[in-house]
Design an enzyme around this catalytic site. Structure first.
Site, PDB file in Angstrom:
ATOM      1  N   ARG A   1       7.256  58.912 -15.758  1.00 44.86           N
ATOM      2  CA  ARG A   1       7.314  57.648 -15.017  1.00 44.86           C
ATOM      3  C   ARG A   1       5.974  56.929 -15.083  1.00 44.86           C
ATOM      4  O   ARG A   1       4.945  57.512 -15.463  1.00 44.86           O
ATOM      5  CB  ARG A   1       7.653  57.915 -13.546  1.00 44.86           C
ATOM      6  CG  ARG A   1       6.607  58.786 -12.852  1.00 44.86           C
ATOM      7  CD  ARG A   1       6.676  58.727 -11.359  1.00 44.86           C
ATOM      8  NE  ARG A   1       5.766  59.691 -10.740  1.00 44.86           N
ATOM      9  CZ  ARG A   1       4.464  59.523 -10.597  1.00 44.86           C
ATOM     10  NH1 ARG A   1       3.888  58.425 -11.055  1.00 44.86           N
ATOM     11  NH2 ARG A   1       3.721  60.451 -10.016  1.00 44.86           N
ATOM     12  N   GLY A   2       5.962  55.681 -14.654  1.00 45.46           N
ATOM     13  CA  GLY A   2       4.710  54.959 -14.503  1.00 45.46           C
ATOM     14  C   GLY A   2       3.997  55.405 -13.236  1.00 45.46           C
ATOM     15  O   GLY A   2       4.512  56.176 -12.433  1.00 45.46           O
TER      16      GLY A   2
ATOM     17  N   THR B   1       1.154  61.443  -7.127  1.00 43.64           N
ATOM     18  CA  THR B   1       1.672  61.281  -5.779  1.00 43.64           C
ATOM     19  C   THR B   1       2.244  62.604  -5.291  1.00 43.64           C
ATOM     20  O   THR B   1       2.324  63.573  -6.035  1.00 43.64           O
ATOM     21  CB  THR B   1       2.726  60.156  -5.699  1.00 43.64           C
ATOM     22  OG1 THR B   1       2.953  59.825  -4.321  1.00 43.64           O
ATOM     23  CG2 THR B   1       4.036  60.571  -6.340  1.00 43.64           C
TER      24      THR B   1
ATOM     25  N   LEU C   1      11.698  55.211  -6.194  1.00 41.12           N
ATOM     26  CA  LEU C   1      10.855  55.008  -5.016  1.00 41.12           C
ATOM     27  C   LEU C   1      10.821  56.247  -4.130  1.00 41.12           C
ATOM     28  O   LEU C   1      11.728  57.080  -4.146  1.00 41.12           O
ATOM     29  CB  LEU C   1      11.328  53.794  -4.213  1.00 41.12           C
ATOM     30  CG  LEU C   1      12.705  53.835  -3.534  1.00 41.12           C
ATOM     31  CD1 LEU C   1      12.666  54.564  -2.204  1.00 41.12           C
ATOM     32  CD2 LEU C   1      13.227  52.422  -3.326  1.00 41.12           C
TER      33      LEU C   1
ATOM     34  N   CYS D   1      -1.932  57.938  -5.752  1.00 42.26           N
ATOM     35  CA  CYS D   1      -1.753  56.781  -6.635  1.00 42.26           C
ATOM     36  C   CYS D   1      -3.064  56.343  -7.273  1.00 42.26           C
ATOM     37  O   CYS D   1      -3.191  55.205  -7.731  1.00 42.26           O
ATOM     38  CB  CYS D   1      -1.100  55.628  -5.881  1.00 42.26           C
ATOM     39  SG  CYS D   1       0.501  56.062  -5.160  1.00 42.26           S
TER      40      CYS D   1
END
Length: 226
Positions: free
Chosen positions: A78-79, A83, A161, A178
């Site tokens: 993923r981008g 996290t 999300l 992040c």
């Protein structure tokens, strides 16, 4: 009135590797037209994930500390940066054909932000997206929800999300969340002045918000039916 169907699969707690493999399979099936637009709703056991930029330097914990915490670490396609995922955090992984919805990547990400913003507002929490050109949603300078997506060939989405309902925020002290060192991570329970129901209730509200933002007609589906 919503014109497109969204099949919602509620999965409970699922390991990150298992969820990633499932998404890869569903992306292929969505691209081939074998399934329609699908939303996976789940939680992960305590997990640190690193995005495709592979910023492992933002993982601050040693292997011994990780073992003591019972946290697994995964590199993801993923981008975004590093996290944390864990219990009492709502995860939504949409498998959508963006080109059929006339959506580009930016509008899609903004829609994910709006889904979380609208949910937070139900509890009197005023969150903002597009905060200083950073993705996710923020309460002042505290991050309440994170976004990390992948858009594959055919404009098929995966990942999505993470909305902090009431996770153990102590886990975030073991990373640079992040990749932003000067901002805190927060939760709905910490920010709200009204009682927060169980995470199942809030997650359903988040799903409803997602469907409303993208004008989708949601239907419950079992994983075996995909």
């Amino acid at each position: 009135m919503a014109s497109r169907r969204l099949d919602v699969v509620r999965m409970g707690i699922v390991g990150y590797a298992q969820a990633s493999e499932l998404q890869r399979l569903l992306v292929d099936r969505r691209r081939a037209g074998l399934i329609g637009d699908t939303l996976l709703s789940l939680q992960h056991p305590p997990t640190f994930t690193v995005g495709k930029r592979k910023t492992m330097h933002n993982l601050l914990a040693t292997p011994d500390v990780l073992a003591g915490l019972g946290v697994e670490v995964y590199e993801s396609d993923r981008g975004g940066d590093i996290t944390f995922h864990g219990p009492r955090q709502a995860i939504l992984y949409p498998i959508l054909a963006l080109n059929q919805m006339n959506l580009g990547a930016r509008k899609y990400v903004e829609g994910l932000e709006d889904s979380m913003i609208n949910t937070a507002a139900l509890y009197g929490v005023q969150a903002l997206g597009r905060f200083k050109k950073r993705t996710g949603i923020w309460v002042e300078d505290r991050k309440l929800g994170a976004i990390g997506v992948k858009i594959s060939s055919g404009s098929i989405t995966s990942h999505g999300l993470a909305f902090n309902i009431d996770p153990d925020l102590e886990f975030f002290t073991h990373i640079v969340p992040c990749g932003i060192s000067d901002k805190e991570v927060t939760s709905l329970r910490k920010e709200s002045y009204v009682p927060i129901p169980g995470e199942d209730v809030v997650t359903e509200q988040l799903i409803e918000s997602f469907a409303n933002v993208f004008k989708l007609d949601k239907h419950t589906l079992d994983l075996d039916d995909l």
